[in-house]
Design a protein around this motif. Structure first.
Motif, PDB file in Angstrom:
ATOM      1  N   GLU A 139     112.775  24.201  -4.161  1.00 42.83           N
ATOM      2  CA  GLU A 139     113.145  23.367  -3.018  1.00 42.83           C
ATOM      3  C   GLU A 139     114.666  23.255  -2.930  1.00 42.83           C
ATOM      4  N   ALA A 140     115.236  23.089  -4.111  1.00 44.55           N
ATOM      5  CA  ALA A 140     116.667  22.862  -4.194  1.00 44.55           C
ATOM      6  C   ALA A 140     117.470  24.014  -3.571  1.00 44.55           C
ATOM      7  N   GLN A 141     117.066  25.246  -3.867  1.00 46.23           N
ATOM      8  CA  GLN A 141     117.827  26.391  -3.385  1.00 46.23           C
ATOM      9  C   GLN A 141     117.783  26.502  -1.864  1.00 46.23           C
ATOM     10  N   ASP A 201     117.703  24.425   0.396  1.00 51.71           N
ATOM     11  CA  ASP A 201     118.534  23.519   1.162  1.00 51.71           C
ATOM     12  C   ASP A 201     119.916  24.098   1.428  1.00 51.71           C
TER      13      ASP A 201
END
Ligand SMILES: Nc1ncnc2c1ncn2[C@@H]1O[C@H](COP(=O)(O)OP(=O)(O)OP(=O)(O)O)[C@@H](O)[C@H]1O
Ligand SMILES: [Mg+2]
Lengths: 261, 331
Positions: free
Chosen positions: B2-4, B6
Protein backbone atom coordinates in the motif's frame (compact mmCIF):
# COMPACT_ATOMS: atom_id res chain seq x y z
CA UNK A 1 -17.53 9.00 41.29
CA UNK A 2 -17.81 12.59 42.44
CA UNK A 3 -15.74 12.25 45.57
CA UNK A 4 -12.34 11.41 44.17
CA UNK A 5 -9.90 11.24 47.07
CA UNK A 6 -6.63 13.17 46.94
CA UNK A 7 -4.54 10.01 47.17
CA UNK A 8 -6.19 8.54 44.10
CA UNK A 9 -3.44 7.14 41.85
CA UNK A 10 -5.44 8.22 38.81
CA UNK A 11 -3.56 9.43 35.73
CA UNK A 12 -6.25 12.01 35.09
CA UNK A 13 -9.01 13.38 37.27
CA UNK A 14 -11.91 15.40 35.91
CA UNK A 15 -14.09 16.80 38.67
CA UNK A 16 -17.37 18.73 38.30
CA UNK A 17 -16.28 20.41 35.10
CA UNK A 18 -18.59 22.99 33.54
CA UNK A 19 -18.12 24.83 30.28
CA UNK A 20 -20.32 27.22 28.38
CA UNK A 21 -19.88 29.21 25.19
CA UNK A 22 -21.59 32.42 24.08
CA UNK A 23 -24.79 31.34 22.37
CA UNK A 24 -24.59 32.24 18.68
CA UNK A 25 -28.27 33.16 18.34
CA UNK A 26 -28.67 35.39 21.41
CA UNK A 27 -25.57 37.54 21.90
CA UNK A 28 -25.50 38.04 25.67
CA UNK A 29 -26.57 34.64 26.89
CA UNK A 30 -24.34 31.61 27.17
CA UNK A 31 -25.02 28.04 26.29
CA UNK A 32 -23.99 25.30 28.64
CA UNK A 33 -21.95 22.73 26.70
CA UNK A 34 -20.55 20.60 29.52
CA UNK A 35 -22.51 20.03 32.71
CA UNK A 36 -20.91 18.60 35.80
CA UNK A 37 -18.54 16.19 34.12
CA UNK A 38 -16.64 13.96 36.53
CA UNK A 39 -14.53 10.88 35.90
CA UNK A 40 -11.03 9.65 36.36
CA UNK A 41 -8.68 7.49 34.34
CA UNK A 42 -6.43 4.91 35.98
CA UNK A 43 -2.86 4.74 34.65
CA UNK A 44 -2.71 2.59 31.55
CA UNK A 45 -6.46 2.57 31.08
CA UNK A 46 -8.08 2.97 27.66
CA UNK A 47 -11.45 4.66 27.98
CA UNK A 48 -13.81 5.61 25.18
CA UNK A 49 -16.17 8.54 25.11
CA UNK A 50 -19.12 8.19 22.79
CA UNK A 51 -22.10 10.39 22.18
CA UNK A 52 -24.04 12.20 19.48
CA UNK A 53 -22.51 15.02 17.49
CA UNK A 54 -22.39 18.33 19.33
CA UNK A 55 -22.58 16.88 22.84
CA UNK A 56 -19.24 18.41 23.80
CA UNK A 57 -16.71 15.60 23.38
CA UNK A 58 -14.14 17.71 21.56
CA UNK A 59 -14.73 20.55 23.99
CA UNK A 60 -13.95 18.22 26.87
CA UNK A 61 -10.77 16.97 25.20
CA UNK A 62 -9.60 20.51 24.51
CA UNK A 63 -10.12 21.35 28.18
CA UNK A 64 -8.08 18.33 29.24
CA UNK A 65 -5.38 19.21 26.73
CA UNK A 66 -5.26 22.69 28.24
CA UNK A 67 -6.17 24.48 24.99
CA UNK A 68 -9.25 26.02 26.64
CA UNK A 69 -10.07 26.73 30.25
CA UNK A 70 -12.99 25.46 32.30
CA UNK A 71 -15.70 27.68 33.78
CA UNK A 72 -15.92 25.56 36.92
CA UNK A 73 -14.40 22.37 38.24
CA UNK A 74 -10.97 20.80 38.41
CA UNK A 75 -8.75 18.98 35.97
CA UNK A 76 -5.82 17.22 37.52
CA UNK A 77 -2.93 15.16 36.20
CA UNK A 78 -1.59 13.50 39.33
CA UNK A 79 -1.65 16.30 41.88
CA UNK A 80 -1.10 19.03 39.30
CA UNK A 81 -4.00 21.15 38.00
CA UNK A 82 -4.11 21.57 34.23
CA UNK A 83 -3.55 25.20 33.29
CA UNK A 84 -1.90 25.15 29.88
CA UNK A 85 -1.06 22.67 27.11
CA UNK A 86 1.77 20.40 28.01
CA UNK A 87 3.67 17.60 26.33
CA UNK A 88 2.38 15.28 29.06
CA UNK A 89 -1.02 15.31 27.42
CA UNK A 90 -0.87 14.47 23.75
CA UNK A 91 -3.82 15.20 21.47
CA UNK A 92 -4.55 13.57 18.12
CA UNK A 93 -7.30 15.11 16.03
CA UNK A 94 -9.59 13.60 13.44
CA UNK A 95 -7.62 15.47 10.80
CA UNK A 96 -3.97 14.40 11.19
CA UNK A 97 -2.86 18.05 11.02
CA UNK A 98 0.67 17.15 10.00
CA UNK A 99 2.74 20.24 9.32
CA UNK A 100 2.78 20.28 5.52
CA UNK A 101 6.15 22.07 5.39
CA UNK A 102 7.94 19.27 7.26
CA UNK A 103 8.79 15.80 6.02
CA UNK A 104 7.29 12.82 7.83
CA UNK A 105 10.43 12.42 9.88
CA UNK A 106 10.58 16.08 10.85
CA UNK A 107 6.90 16.00 11.75
CA UNK A 108 7.46 13.09 14.07
CA UNK A 109 10.49 14.85 15.56
CA UNK A 110 8.67 18.11 16.08
CA UNK A 111 7.69 17.39 19.69
CA UNK A 112 11.34 16.78 20.54
CA UNK A 113 12.43 19.91 18.69
CA UNK A 114 9.80 21.98 20.46
CA UNK A 115 11.07 20.81 23.83
CA UNK A 116 14.74 21.11 22.86
CA UNK A 117 15.34 17.38 23.32
CA UNK A 118 16.06 16.35 19.74
CA UNK A 119 19.75 15.96 20.35
CA UNK A 120 19.34 13.63 23.32
CA UNK A 121 16.60 11.50 21.84
CA UNK A 122 17.55 11.34 18.19
CA UNK A 123 17.55 7.54 18.16
CA UNK A 124 13.97 7.42 19.43
CA UNK A 125 12.80 8.99 16.21
CA UNK A 126 13.77 5.91 14.23
CA UNK A 127 12.12 3.73 16.81
CA UNK A 128 8.83 5.57 16.47
CA UNK A 129 8.98 5.61 12.70
CA UNK A 130 9.35 1.85 12.81
CA UNK A 131 6.60 1.55 15.38
CA UNK A 132 4.11 3.11 12.99
CA UNK A 133 5.70 1.51 9.92
CA UNK A 134 6.74 4.70 8.17
CA UNK A 135 10.51 4.26 8.09
CA UNK A 136 10.60 4.22 4.29
CA UNK A 137 8.66 7.47 4.16
CA UNK A 138 11.02 9.49 6.31
CA UNK A 139 11.73 12.14 3.71
CA UNK A 140 8.32 12.39 2.10
CA UNK A 141 6.11 15.44 2.53
CA UNK A 142 2.69 14.87 4.09
CA UNK A 143 0.63 15.62 1.00
CA UNK A 144 1.98 12.42 -0.55
CA UNK A 145 0.64 10.26 2.28
CA UNK A 146 -2.61 8.34 2.33
CA UNK A 147 -5.07 9.12 5.12
CA UNK A 148 -4.07 6.09 7.16
CA UNK A 149 -0.37 6.81 6.84
CA UNK A 150 -0.85 10.44 7.80
CA UNK A 151 -2.84 9.41 10.86
CA UNK A 152 -0.11 6.96 11.85
CA UNK A 153 2.46 9.73 11.54
CA UNK A 154 0.26 11.96 13.72
CA UNK A 155 0.08 9.19 16.31
CA UNK A 156 3.85 8.77 16.32
CA UNK A 157 4.27 12.53 16.63
CA UNK A 158 2.06 12.55 19.73
CA UNK A 159 3.62 9.42 21.21
CA UNK A 160 7.24 10.50 20.91
CA UNK A 161 6.74 12.87 23.85
CA UNK A 162 5.80 9.87 26.02
CA UNK A 163 2.60 11.57 27.16
CA UNK A 164 1.10 10.32 30.39
CA UNK A 165 -2.31 10.72 28.81
CA UNK A 166 -3.06 10.49 25.10
CA UNK A 167 -6.28 12.16 24.00
CA UNK A 168 -7.67 10.86 20.73
CA UNK A 169 -10.44 12.88 19.10
CA UNK A 170 -12.00 10.57 16.52
CA UNK A 171 -8.54 9.80 15.16
CA UNK A 172 -9.88 7.14 12.82
CA UNK A 173 -13.09 8.90 11.87
CA UNK A 174 -11.98 9.89 8.39
CA UNK A 175 -10.74 6.45 7.37
CA UNK A 176 -12.51 3.78 5.36
CA UNK A 177 -13.79 0.73 7.22
CA UNK A 178 -10.85 -1.54 6.37
CA UNK A 179 -8.08 0.91 7.15
CA UNK A 180 -9.98 1.78 10.24
CA UNK A 181 -10.04 -1.76 11.59
CA UNK A 182 -6.36 -2.17 10.85
CA UNK A 183 -5.59 1.11 12.60
CA UNK A 184 -7.61 0.05 15.63
CA UNK A 185 -5.31 -2.93 16.03
CA UNK A 186 -2.37 -0.66 15.49
CA UNK A 187 -3.45 1.74 18.24
CA UNK A 188 -4.07 -1.21 20.56
CA UNK A 189 -0.62 -2.52 19.82
CA UNK A 190 0.91 0.87 20.64
CA UNK A 191 -1.19 1.08 23.77
CA UNK A 192 -0.12 -2.35 24.94
CA UNK A 193 3.51 -1.68 24.11
CA UNK A 194 3.66 1.67 25.89
CA UNK A 195 0.89 1.42 28.48
CA UNK A 196 -0.13 5.00 27.82
CA UNK A 197 -3.40 6.12 29.38
CA UNK A 198 -5.78 6.86 26.54
CA UNK A 199 -9.04 8.70 26.22
CA UNK A 200 -10.63 7.93 22.87
CA UNK A 201 -13.52 9.91 21.43
CA UNK A 202 -15.40 8.01 18.78
CA UNK A 203 -18.73 7.82 17.00
CA UNK A 204 -18.30 4.17 16.33
CA UNK A 205 -19.82 1.86 18.97
CA UNK A 206 -17.98 -1.17 17.63
CA UNK A 207 -14.70 0.67 17.89
CA UNK A 208 -15.45 1.64 21.47
CA UNK A 209 -16.28 -1.93 22.47
CA UNK A 210 -13.39 -3.41 20.55
CA UNK A 211 -10.81 -1.14 22.06
CA UNK A 212 -11.69 0.14 25.49
CA UNK A 213 -11.67 -0.96 29.10
CA UNK A 214 -14.57 1.35 29.78
CA UNK A 215 -17.08 3.28 27.72
CA UNK A 216 -18.56 6.59 28.82
CA UNK A 217 -21.75 7.60 27.06
CA UNK A 218 -22.51 11.30 26.77
CA UNK A 219 -25.83 12.95 26.03
CA UNK A 220 -26.19 16.46 24.63
CA UNK A 221 -27.66 19.81 25.68
CA UNK A 222 -25.97 20.14 28.05
CA UNK A 223 -23.30 17.49 27.67
CA UNK A 224 -23.39 14.99 30.52
CA UNK A 225 -21.90 11.59 31.09
CA UNK A 226 -25.08 9.55 31.33
CA UNK A 227 -23.64 6.13 31.78
CA UNK A 228 -20.35 4.29 32.12
CA UNK A 229 -19.99 0.71 30.96
CA UNK A 230 -17.11 -1.57 31.93
CA UNK A 231 -16.00 -3.77 29.05
CA UNK A 232 -14.70 -6.97 30.53
CA UNK A 233 -14.30 -8.99 27.32
CA UNK A 234 -10.94 -10.71 26.95
CA UNK A 235 -8.41 -9.30 24.52
CA UNK A 236 -7.96 -9.70 21.64
CA UNK A 237 -11.67 -9.26 21.16
CA UNK A 238 -13.85 -10.95 18.55
CA UNK A 239 -16.04 -8.45 16.79
CA UNK A 240 -18.66 -11.14 16.20
CA UNK A 241 -18.64 -12.91 19.58
CA UNK A 242 -21.98 -13.19 21.38
CA UNK A 243 -20.79 -11.04 24.29
CA UNK A 244 -19.56 -8.36 21.93
CA UNK A 245 -22.87 -8.25 20.12
CA UNK A 246 -24.87 -8.25 23.35
CA UNK A 247 -22.91 -5.27 24.63
CA UNK A 248 -23.42 -3.57 21.33
CA UNK A 249 -27.18 -3.93 21.39
CA UNK A 250 -27.21 -2.79 25.03
CA UNK A 251 -25.52 0.44 24.08
CA UNK A 252 -27.71 0.94 21.04
CA UNK A 253 -30.78 0.47 23.16
CA UNK A 254 -29.48 2.88 25.72
CA UNK A 255 -28.72 5.51 23.12
CA UNK A 256 -32.12 5.09 21.58
CA UNK A 257 -33.68 5.36 25.00
CA UNK A 258 -31.59 8.37 25.84
CA UNK A 259 -32.46 9.96 22.52
CA UNK A 260 -36.26 9.72 22.93
CA UNK A 261 -36.50 10.62 26.57
CA UNK B 1 2.55 -2.59 -0.76
CA UNK B 2 0.00 0.00 0.00
CA UNK B 3 2.80 2.28 1.01
CA UNK B 4 4.56 2.19 -2.36
CA UNK B 5 1.48 2.92 -4.42
CA UNK B 6 0.92 6.20 -2.70
CA UNK B 7 4.07 7.57 -4.22
CA UNK B 8 3.42 6.66 -7.81
CA UNK B 9 1.51 9.78 -8.85
CA UNK B 10 4.41 11.99 -7.76
CA UNK B 11 6.85 10.40 -10.21
CA UNK B 12 6.74 12.65 -13.23
CA UNK B 13 7.36 10.79 -16.46
CA UNK B 14 8.90 13.19 -18.94
CA UNK B 15 7.92 12.73 -22.55
CA UNK B 16 10.87 11.65 -24.72
CA UNK B 17 12.68 14.68 -26.05
CA UNK B 18 11.80 14.90 -29.68
CA UNK B 19 13.66 17.49 -31.67
CA UNK B 20 12.16 17.84 -35.10
CA UNK B 21 14.17 18.88 -38.11
CA UNK B 22 11.78 21.72 -38.59
CA UNK B 23 12.52 23.11 -35.14
CA UNK B 24 16.24 22.54 -35.43
CA UNK B 25 16.57 24.36 -38.74
CA UNK B 26 14.34 27.25 -37.74
CA UNK B 27 17.08 29.15 -35.89
CA UNK B 28 19.83 29.13 -38.56
CA UNK B 29 17.28 29.79 -41.30
CA UNK B 30 15.75 32.71 -39.40
CA UNK B 31 19.22 34.11 -38.71
CA UNK B 32 20.27 33.78 -42.34
CA UNK B 33 17.04 35.42 -43.39
CA UNK B 34 17.47 38.31 -40.93
CA UNK B 35 21.06 38.76 -42.07
CA UNK B 36 20.24 38.94 -45.75
CA UNK B 37 17.28 41.19 -45.05
CA UNK B 38 19.56 43.50 -43.12
CA UNK B 39 22.19 43.55 -45.85
CA UNK B 40 19.49 44.48 -48.33
CA UNK B 41 17.91 47.16 -46.12
CA UNK B 42 21.19 48.71 -45.05
CA UNK B 43 22.82 48.65 -48.47
CA UNK B 44 23.15 52.44 -48.40
CA UNK B 45 24.59 52.70 -44.93
CA UNK B 46 28.34 52.73 -44.25
CA UNK B 47 29.33 49.06 -43.80
CA UNK B 48 31.24 49.62 -40.57
CA UNK B 49 28.06 50.80 -38.85
CA UNK B 50 26.41 47.41 -38.91
CA UNK B 51 29.45 45.24 -38.69
CA UNK B 52 28.76 43.67 -35.27
CA UNK B 53 25.08 43.14 -36.03
CA UNK B 54 26.00 41.09 -39.10
CA UNK B 55 28.61 39.23 -37.16
CA UNK B 56 25.98 38.35 -34.56
CA UNK B 57 23.85 36.56 -37.10
CA UNK B 58 26.82 34.81 -38.62
CA UNK B 59 27.63 33.56 -35.15
CA UNK B 60 24.06 32.46 -34.52
CA UNK B 61 24.09 30.45 -37.73
CA UNK B 62 27.44 28.93 -36.82
CA UNK B 63 26.59 28.04 -33.24
CA UNK B 64 23.21 26.57 -34.14
CA UNK B 65 24.81 24.36 -36.76
CA UNK B 66 27.43 23.17 -34.27
CA UNK B 67 24.72 22.42 -31.70
CA UNK B 68 22.70 20.58 -34.31
CA UNK B 69 25.72 18.36 -34.93
CA UNK B 70 26.34 17.83 -31.20
CA UNK B 71 22.72 17.06 -30.39
CA UNK B 72 22.94 13.31 -30.83
CA UNK B 73 25.47 13.03 -28.00
CA UNK B 74 23.33 14.65 -25.32
CA UNK B 75 19.65 14.09 -24.62
CA UNK B 76 19.69 17.12 -22.34
CA UNK B 77 20.93 19.30 -25.17
CA UNK B 78 18.18 17.91 -27.41
CA UNK B 79 15.55 18.67 -24.83
CA UNK B 80 16.86 22.16 -24.27
CA UNK B 81 16.93 22.85 -28.00
CA UNK B 82 13.44 21.48 -28.51
CA UNK B 83 12.30 23.75 -25.74
CA UNK B 84 14.18 26.94 -26.59
CA UNK B 85 14.54 26.99 -30.37
CA UNK B 86 11.01 28.23 -31.13
CA UNK B 87 11.58 31.14 -28.72
CA UNK B 88 14.95 31.98 -30.26
CA UNK B 89 13.46 31.88 -33.71
CA UNK B 90 10.74 34.28 -32.65
CA UNK B 91 13.36 36.59 -31.14
CA UNK B 92 15.36 36.65 -34.38
CA UNK B 93 12.24 37.30 -36.43
CA UNK B 94 11.36 40.14 -34.05
CA UNK B 95 14.77 41.69 -34.67
CA UNK B 96 14.22 41.43 -38.40
CA UNK B 97 10.78 43.06 -38.15
CA UNK B 98 12.23 45.83 -36.01
CA UNK B 99 14.96 46.31 -38.63
CA UNK B 100 12.39 46.59 -41.40
CA UNK B 101 10.16 49.01 -39.53
CA UNK B 102 12.94 51.37 -38.46
CA UNK B 103 15.78 51.28 -40.96
CA UNK B 104 13.95 49.74 -43.90
CA UNK B 105 10.61 51.50 -44.13
CA UNK B 106 11.34 54.37 -41.71
CA UNK B 107 7.86 54.09 -40.26
CA UNK B 108 9.06 55.14 -36.79
CA UNK B 109 10.80 58.50 -36.54
CA UNK B 110 14.58 58.55 -36.31
CA UNK B 111 16.55 59.20 -34.16
CA UNK B 112 14.07 58.17 -31.47
CA UNK B 113 13.75 54.66 -32.82
CA UNK B 114 17.11 53.37 -34.02
CA UNK B 115 17.40 50.01 -35.70
CA UNK B 116 18.73 46.93 -33.95
CA UNK B 117 22.17 47.30 -35.48
CA UNK B 118 22.59 50.80 -34.04
CA UNK B 119 21.45 49.60 -30.63
CA UNK B 120 23.88 46.72 -30.72
CA UNK B 121 26.66 49.12 -31.63
CA UNK B 122 25.80 51.36 -28.64
CA UNK B 123 25.68 48.32 -26.45
CA UNK B 124 29.16 47.28 -27.51
CA UNK B 125 30.75 50.72 -27.59
CA UNK B 126 29.42 51.71 -24.19
CA UNK B 127 29.81 48.32 -22.54
CA UNK B 128 32.07 49.47 -19.73
CA UNK B 129 29.82 52.29 -18.67
CA UNK B 130 26.78 50.01 -18.94
CA UNK B 131 28.49 47.36 -16.86
CA UNK B 132 29.42 49.93 -14.28
CA UNK B 133 25.86 51.29 -14.23
CA UNK B 134 24.45 47.80 -13.84
CA UNK B 135 26.79 47.22 -10.95
CA UNK B 136 25.68 50.42 -9.21
CA UNK B 137 22.03 49.59 -9.78
CA UNK B 138 22.57 46.11 -8.40
CA UNK B 139 24.27 47.41 -5.27
CA UNK B 140 21.53 49.96 -4.65
CA UNK B 141 18.75 47.49 -5.36
CA UNK B 142 20.17 44.74 -3.18
CA UNK B 143 20.79 47.03 -0.22
CA UNK B 144 17.36 48.66 -0.46
CA UNK B 145 15.52 45.40 -1.06
CA UNK B 146 17.28 43.56 1.74
CA UNK B 147 16.60 46.38 4.16
CA UNK B 148 12.93 46.48 3.12
CA UNK B 149 12.50 42.71 3.37
CA UNK B 150 14.05 42.54 6.83
CA UNK B 151 11.94 45.45 8.08
CA UNK B 152 8.83 44.04 6.38
CA UNK B 153 9.27 40.57 7.83
CA UNK B 154 9.80 41.91 11.32
CA UNK B 155 6.85 44.28 11.25
CA UNK B 156 4.67 41.75 9.42
CA UNK B 157 5.33 39.01 11.94
CA UNK B 158 4.72 41.37 14.86
CA UNK B 159 1.50 42.74 13.39
CA UNK B 160 0.29 39.30 12.40
CA UNK B 161 1.09 37.66 15.71
CA UNK B 162 0.24 40.20 18.40
CA UNK B 163 -3.26 41.70 18.53
CA UNK B 164 -2.06 44.77 20.41
CA UNK B 165 0.67 45.51 17.88
CA UNK B 166 -1.91 44.96 15.17
CA UNK B 167 -4.20 47.52 16.82
CA UNK B 168 -1.56 50.25 16.67
CA UNK B 169 0.36 49.08 13.63
CA UNK B 170 -2.47 48.49 11.18
CA UNK B 171 -3.63 52.15 10.97
CA UNK B 172 -0.05 53.29 10.34
CA UNK B 173 0.35 50.62 7.70
CA UNK B 174 -2.93 51.54 6.05
CA UNK B 175 -2.15 55.26 5.93
CA UNK B 176 1.56 55.24 5.08
CA UNK B 177 1.77 52.06 3.05
CA UNK B 178 -0.24 52.95 -0.06
CA UNK B 179 1.77 56.14 -0.74
CA UNK B 180 4.03 55.25 -3.65
CA UNK B 181 7.63 55.35 -2.45
CA UNK B 182 8.54 57.62 -5.36
CA UNK B 183 6.25 60.31 -3.94
CA UNK B 184 8.71 60.73 -1.07
CA UNK B 185 11.60 61.54 -3.39
CA UNK B 186 11.55 65.33 -2.93
CA UNK B 187 11.50 64.95 0.84
CA UNK B 188 14.10 62.20 0.89
CA UNK B 189 16.56 64.20 -1.19
CA UNK B 190 16.27 67.12 1.22
CA UNK B 191 16.51 65.02 4.35
CA UNK B 192 19.56 62.98 3.52
CA UNK B 193 22.95 64.33 2.45
CA UNK B 194 23.54 61.29 0.25
CA UNK B 195 21.22 60.56 -2.64
CA UNK B 196 22.33 56.93 -2.62
CA UNK B 197 21.38 56.43 1.02
CA UNK B 198 18.02 58.12 0.63
CA UNK B 199 17.30 56.07 -2.50
CA UNK B 200 18.11 52.85 -0.68
CA UNK B 201 15.71 53.90 2.07
CA UNK B 202 13.02 54.69 -0.49
CA UNK B 203 13.44 51.30 -2.15
CA UNK B 204 13.24 49.71 1.28
CA UNK B 205 10.04 51.64 1.96
CA UNK B 206 8.54 50.46 -1.34
CA UNK B 207 9.38 46.84 -0.46
CA UNK B 208 8.39 47.13 3.16
CA UNK B 209 4.71 47.77 2.55
CA UNK B 210 3.72 44.70 0.52
CA UNK B 211 6.03 42.42 2.50
CA UNK B 212 4.52 43.61 5.79
CA UNK B 213 0.97 43.36 4.51
CA UNK B 214 1.27 39.85 3.11
CA UNK B 215 3.37 38.55 6.00
CA UNK B 216 0.92 39.91 8.55
CA UNK B 217 -2.07 38.38 6.82
CA UNK B 218 -0.27 35.06 6.38
CA UNK B 219 0.74 34.92 10.03
CA UNK B 220 -2.64 35.88 11.39
CA UNK B 221 -4.35 33.33 9.14
CA UNK B 222 -2.21 30.43 10.35
CA UNK B 223 -4.55 27.50 10.81
CA UNK B 224 -5.43 27.37 14.48
CA UNK B 225 -5.19 23.58 14.48
CA UNK B 226 -1.47 23.72 13.61
CA UNK B 227 -0.90 26.00 16.56
CA UNK B 228 -3.01 23.76 18.81
CA UNK B 229 -1.08 20.67 17.75
CA UNK B 230 2.22 22.40 18.40
CA UNK B 231 1.06 23.54 21.83
CA UNK B 232 0.06 20.03 22.84
CA UNK B 233 3.50 18.88 21.68
CA UNK B 234 5.05 21.22 24.22
CA UNK B 235 5.91 24.16 21.94
CA UNK B 236 6.70 27.56 23.42
CA UNK B 237 6.17 30.94 21.71
CA UNK B 238 9.48 30.72 19.83
CA UNK B 239 8.52 27.44 18.20
CA UNK B 240 4.99 28.66 17.49
CA UNK B 241 6.21 31.78 15.71
CA UNK B 242 9.30 30.58 13.91
CA UNK B 243 8.44 26.97 13.19
CA UNK B 244 4.69 27.07 12.77
CA UNK B 245 3.36 30.52 11.91
CA UNK B 246 6.19 31.62 9.63
CA UNK B 247 6.38 28.40 7.58
CA UNK B 248 2.60 28.37 7.35
CA UNK B 249 2.70 31.96 6.10
CA UNK B 250 5.59 31.34 3.69
CA UNK B 251 3.44 31.11 0.53
CA UNK B 252 1.89 34.45 1.41
CA UNK B 253 5.23 35.95 2.34
CA UNK B 254 6.58 35.06 -1.09
CA UNK B 255 3.71 36.88 -2.79
CA UNK B 256 4.76 39.91 -0.74
CA UNK B 257 8.40 39.43 -1.75
CA UNK B 258 7.44 39.38 -5.44
CA UNK B 259 5.22 42.44 -5.15
CA UNK B 260 8.02 44.17 -3.25
CA UNK B 261 10.50 43.27 -5.96
CA UNK B 262 8.32 44.87 -8.62
CA UNK B 263 7.96 48.00 -6.50
CA UNK B 264 11.71 48.09 -5.89
CA UNK B 265 12.49 48.07 -9.65
CA UNK B 266 10.19 51.00 -10.20
CA UNK B 267 11.57 52.98 -7.29
CA UNK B 268 15.16 52.19 -8.28
CA UNK B 269 14.75 53.51 -11.82
CA UNK B 270 12.91 56.65 -10.74
CA UNK B 271 15.34 57.39 -7.91
CA UNK B 272 18.30 56.94 -10.23
CA UNK B 273 16.92 59.19 -12.89
CA UNK B 274 16.20 62.08 -10.53
CA UNK B 275 18.69 61.89 -7.68
CA UNK B 276 21.43 59.34 -7.88
CA UNK B 277 24.22 60.01 -10.36
CA UNK B 278 24.86 56.40 -11.31
CA UNK B 279 23.04 53.25 -12.30
CA UNK B 280 20.92 52.20 -15.25
CA UNK B 281 18.13 54.67 -14.54
CA UNK B 282 20.65 57.49 -14.53
CA UNK B 283 22.24 56.14 -17.72
CA UNK B 284 18.91 56.18 -19.55
CA UNK B 285 18.13 59.77 -18.68
CA UNK B 286 21.70 60.83 -19.37
CA UNK B 287 21.68 59.19 -22.80
CA UNK B 288 18.31 60.73 -23.50
CA UNK B 289 19.74 64.14 -22.61
CA UNK B 290 22.32 63.70 -25.37
CA UNK B 291 19.64 62.34 -27.70
CA UNK B 292 21.56 59.09 -28.01
CA UNK B 293 18.60 56.83 -28.39
CA UNK B 294 20.70 53.85 -29.36
CA UNK B 295 22.11 54.00 -25.85
CA UNK B 296 18.66 54.40 -24.33
CA UNK B 297 17.54 51.19 -25.99
CA UNK B 298 20.78 49.45 -25.09
CA UNK B 299 20.21 50.34 -21.43
CA UNK B 300 16.59 49.19 -21.63
CA UNK B 301 17.75 45.83 -22.93
CA UNK B 302 20.27 45.51 -20.12
CA UNK B 303 17.58 46.51 -17.63
CA UNK B 304 15.20 43.87 -18.93
CA UNK B 305 17.87 41.20 -18.62
CA UNK B 306 18.92 42.48 -15.20
CA UNK B 307 15.45 42.62 -13.70
CA UNK B 308 14.29 39.34 -15.15
CA UNK B 309 17.42 37.60 -13.88
CA UNK B 310 16.70 38.82 -10.37
CA UNK B 311 13.05 37.82 -10.69
CA UNK B 312 14.08 34.35 -11.85
CA UNK B 313 16.43 34.08 -8.91
CA UNK B 314 13.59 34.82 -6.51
CA UNK B 315 11.44 32.19 -8.24
CA UNK B 316 14.25 29.68 -7.79
CA UNK B 317 14.52 30.50 -4.10
CA UNK B 318 10.78 30.16 -3.73
CA UNK B 319 10.72 26.79 -5.48
CA UNK B 320 13.43 25.57 -3.15
CA UNK B 321 11.85 26.80 0.06
CA UNK B 322 8.33 25.78 -0.87
CA UNK B 323 9.09 22.29 -2.21
CA UNK B 324 6.58 21.00 0.29
CA UNK B 325 3.89 22.76 -1.73
CA UNK B 326 4.95 21.13 -4.97
CA UNK B 327 1.91 20.48 -7.08
CA UNK B 328 -0.10 22.98 -5.09
CA UNK B 329 1.28 26.32 -6.30
CA UNK B 330 0.49 27.36 -9.83
CA UNK B 331 2.27 30.66 -10.26
N1 LIG C 1 -15.24 27.88 20.48
C1 LIG C 1 -16.57 27.68 20.54
N2 LIG C 1 -17.41 28.74 20.56
C2 LIG C 1 -18.74 28.57 20.62
N3 LIG C 1 -19.34 27.36 20.64
C3 LIG C 1 -18.57 26.28 20.62
C4 LIG C 1 -17.14 26.38 20.55
N4 LIG C 1 -16.62 25.12 20.52
C5 LIG C 1 -17.67 24.29 20.56
N5 LIG C 1 -18.84 24.98 20.63
C6 LIG C 1 -20.19 24.40 20.71
O1 LIG C 1 -20.15 23.41 21.69
C7 LIG C 1 -20.94 22.30 21.32
C8 LIG C 1 -20.11 21.04 21.46
O2 LIG C 1 -19.11 21.04 20.46
P1 LIG C 1 -18.06 19.87 20.33
O3 LIG C 1 -17.19 20.20 19.18
O4 LIG C 1 -17.40 19.68 21.64
O5 LIG C 1 -18.99 18.65 20.00
P2 LIG C 1 -18.57 17.13 19.70
O6 LIG C 1 -19.24 16.30 20.70
O7 LIG C 1 -17.10 17.03 19.57
O8 LIG C 1 -19.25 16.92 18.30
P3 LIG C 1 -18.72 16.03 17.08
O9 LIG C 1 -18.99 14.63 17.46
O10 LIG C 1 -19.55 16.48 15.94
O11 LIG C 1 -17.26 16.32 16.91
C9 LIG C 1 -21.40 22.54 19.90
O12 LIG C 1 -22.76 22.91 19.96
C10 LIG C 1 -20.57 23.68 19.43
O13 LIG C 1 -21.31 24.52 18.61
MG1 LIG D 1 -15.72 16.67 17.95
Amino acid sequence: MVAVSEVDPAALVVRNVEKSFPAPETPLSRRQVLDNISFSLAPGELVSLIGPSGCGKSTLLRLIAGLDSTDEGDLLVGPEPITAPNAERGLVFQDPNLFPWLTVRRNIESGLVARGLLHEKKNEVDEFMRLVGLETFANVYPHHLSGGMAQRAALARALINHPKVLLLDEPLGALDAFTRMRMQDEVLRLWQARRTTMLLVTHDIDEAIYMSDRIMIMTPRPGRIERTIEVTLNRPRQRDSADFLRLRSDILNFLHFAGTK
Amino acid sequence: MEAQEDLVPTVVIEPPSVLRWRTMLAVPLAAAFALSLHIFIARNEPPLEAHSYRLLFVQVVGVSIVLALLRRFSPRLRKWMANMWPIFTAAIVTLAVWDVITVGLRILPLPYFPGPSAVLRSLINDRFLLLDSTWHSLALLVSGYTLGVIAGLISGVCIGWSPSIRYWGMPILKVVGPIPATAWIPLALVLSPSAVVSSAVLIALAVWFPVTMLTASGISNTRASYLDVARTLGAGPGYLIFRVAIPAAAPNIFIGLFMGLGASFLTLVVAESVGVKSGLGWYVSWAQGWAEYGKVFAALIIMAAFFSTIMTLLFKIRDRLLVWQKGVIKW
